[in-house]
Design a protein around this motif. Structure first.
Motif, short mmCIF file in Angstrom:
data_model
loop_
_atom_site.label_atom_id
_atom_site.label_comp_id
_atom_site.label_asym_id
_atom_site.label_seq_id
_atom_site.Cartn_x
_atom_site.Cartn_y
_atom_site.Cartn_z
N ASP A 1 21.84 41.57 29.50
CA ASP A 1 21.92 41.53 30.96
C ASP A 1 22.79 40.32 31.31
N MET A 2 24.09 40.54 31.27
CA MET A 2 25.00 39.43 31.58
C MET A 2 25.06 39.21 33.08
N SER A 3 25.06 37.95 33.47
CA SER A 3 24.91 37.61 34.88
C SER A 3 26.08 38.07 35.75
N GLU A 4 27.27 37.54 35.48
CA GLU A 4 28.41 37.85 36.33
C GLU A 4 29.70 37.33 35.71
N ARG A 5 30.81 37.81 36.24
CA ARG A 5 32.11 37.31 35.80
C ARG A 5 32.30 35.86 36.22
N ILE A 6 33.02 35.13 35.38
CA ILE A 6 33.41 33.76 35.72
C ILE A 6 34.92 33.71 35.53
N THR A 7 35.64 34.02 36.59
CA THR A 7 37.10 34.14 36.47
C THR A 7 37.78 32.78 36.53
N GLY A 8 38.86 32.67 35.78
CA GLY A 8 39.62 31.43 35.76
C GLY A 8 40.09 31.02 37.14
N TYR A 9 40.55 31.98 37.92
CA TYR A 9 41.06 31.65 39.26
C TYR A 9 39.96 31.09 40.15
N ASP A 10 38.79 31.72 40.13
CA ASP A 10 37.68 31.24 40.95
C ASP A 10 37.21 29.86 40.51
N VAL A 11 37.21 29.62 39.21
CA VAL A 11 36.85 28.30 38.70
C VAL A 11 37.86 27.26 39.18
N VAL B 1 51.26 23.34 47.68
CA VAL B 1 49.94 23.87 48.05
C VAL B 1 48.85 22.83 47.78
N ILE B 2 48.91 22.19 46.63
CA ILE B 2 47.91 21.18 46.28
C ILE B 2 47.93 20.03 47.28
N ALA B 3 49.13 19.58 47.61
CA ALA B 3 49.27 18.46 48.56
C ALA B 3 48.72 18.82 49.94
N GLN B 4 48.94 20.07 50.35
CA GLN B 4 48.51 20.50 51.68
C GLN B 4 47.01 20.80 51.74
N LYS B 5 46.52 21.54 50.77
CA LYS B 5 45.12 21.99 50.81
C LYS B 5 44.13 20.98 50.25
N TYR B 6 44.60 20.16 49.32
CA TYR B 6 43.69 19.23 48.63
C TYR B 6 44.28 17.82 48.63
N PRO B 7 44.43 17.25 49.82
CA PRO B 7 45.12 15.96 49.95
C PRO B 7 44.42 14.78 49.26
N SER C 1 46.79 32.00 36.96
CA SER C 1 46.16 31.49 38.18
C SER C 1 47.11 30.70 39.07
N PHE C 2 48.05 29.96 38.48
CA PHE C 2 48.99 29.19 39.30
C PHE C 2 49.87 30.12 40.14
N ASP C 3 50.20 31.28 39.57
CA ASP C 3 51.02 32.25 40.30
C ASP C 3 50.33 32.70 41.58
N VAL C 4 49.00 32.90 41.48
CA VAL C 4 48.23 33.35 42.63
C VAL C 4 48.06 32.23 43.65
N LEU C 5 47.66 31.05 43.17
CA LEU C 5 47.41 29.93 44.08
C LEU C 5 48.68 29.49 44.81
N GLY D 1 51.04 31.47 45.70
CA GLY D 1 51.49 32.53 46.58
C GLY D 1 52.53 33.45 45.99
N HIS D 2 52.88 33.26 44.73
CA HIS D 2 53.89 34.10 44.09
C HIS D 2 53.32 35.46 43.69
N VAL D 3 52.01 35.53 43.49
CA VAL D 3 51.33 36.79 43.17
C VAL D 3 50.15 36.92 44.12
N VAL D 4 49.98 38.13 44.67
CA VAL D 4 48.87 38.38 45.59
C VAL D 4 47.68 38.90 44.80
N ARG D 5 46.54 38.25 44.96
CA ARG D 5 45.33 38.72 44.28
C ARG D 5 44.81 39.98 44.97
#
Length: 243
Positions: free
Chosen positions: A81-91, A122-128, A188-192, A194-198
């Motif tokens: 009974d595995m709990s749930e996915r732990i995706t790299g992007y969400d982490v 993106v990092i500079a803007q969202k996570y100053p 994950s960097f591609d998604v964060l 904006g180069h790839v849409v999740r």
């Protein structure tokens, strides 16, 4: 405390909720514990089964987590009974938010030059308040120079998005240069950046994110063939376990 794991094809996958996993990871980061995380899908497992050197590296990880829904399916077939996915992007997103609130430092390695350039914005803007101590794309020839840079800056978190097996190889070779979190994150960097849409949340919630990506990128079809091969091997393991 020993991690609760399940054995799938010889790999000990963490069986935990996303939140419990992140709680443990953040404690380890705060304590400056050297931590290697592999976010694995069936494609990575199948590759590792055919590459003994890579398999040994995967098995050296402190946490092997189920990024792909196929891993969860495999666990269920085996009766776990595995709990749930732990995706790299969400982490990644969770740790960036936490790092921003707690003045942590991070190093970003991987992806194309244009992706890493946009990721920096993106990092500079969202996570100053996150201390982004280094950015480097994945197209490098001097691996040691990057390792030396990480060694000098000693970040709390090293995010490596080189794709497998390159990212795990890099981490195994250089994780001793800095005590903190080392995690492979694939695309994950591609998604964060904006180069790839999740995939939309509906597709994610119904565990068919893989289908959305296949529709958007039909060239991924050959890679997707790892899933039926993985499931076949898991069913074979179940038969062997019942003997």
């Amino acid at each position: 405390m020993k991690n609760k794991t399940v054995n799938i094809l010889g790999f000990n996958f963490l069986n935990s909720t996303f939140n419990d996993f992140l709680t443990n990871i953040k404690k380890r980061i705060n304590n400056r514990e050297n931590t290697f995380v592999v976010t694995a899908n069936p494609e990575i497992v199948v590759h590792a089964l055919n590459d003994s050197s890579y398999k040994k590296k995967i098995q050296q990880s402190d946490y092997l987590v189920a990024d792909g829904i196929g891993i969860i399916m495999g666990g269920n077939i085996l009766g776990y009974d595995m709990s749930e996915r732990i995706t790299g992007y969400d982490v990644l997103v969770d740790l960036l938010d936490w790092g921003n609130k707690n003045n942590k430092s991070a190093y970003f390695l991987g992806a194309k030059p244009e992706v890493i350039a946009d990721l920096k914005k993106v990092i500079a803007q969202k996570y100053p308040h996150l201390e982004a101590v280094g950015f480097h794309d994945g197209y490098f020839t001097d691996e040691q120079a990057i390792a030396d840079d990480i060694n000098e800056k000693k970040p709390d978190m090293v995010f490596v998005a080189l794709g497998f097996p390159k990212q795990e190889n890099f981490i195994i070779n250089h994780r001793n240069t800095s005590d903190g979190l080392w995690i492979g994150l694939g695309g994950s960097f591609d998604v964060l950046s904006g180069h790839v849409v999740r995939a939309p949340q509906f597709w994610i919630n119904h565990h068919i994110e893989w289908l959305y990506r296949l529709i958007k990128e039909p060239t991924r079809f050959k890679r997707m063939l790892a899933l039926p091969k993985f499931i076949h091997l898991v069913k074979k393991q179940k038969r062997n376990n019942s003997k």
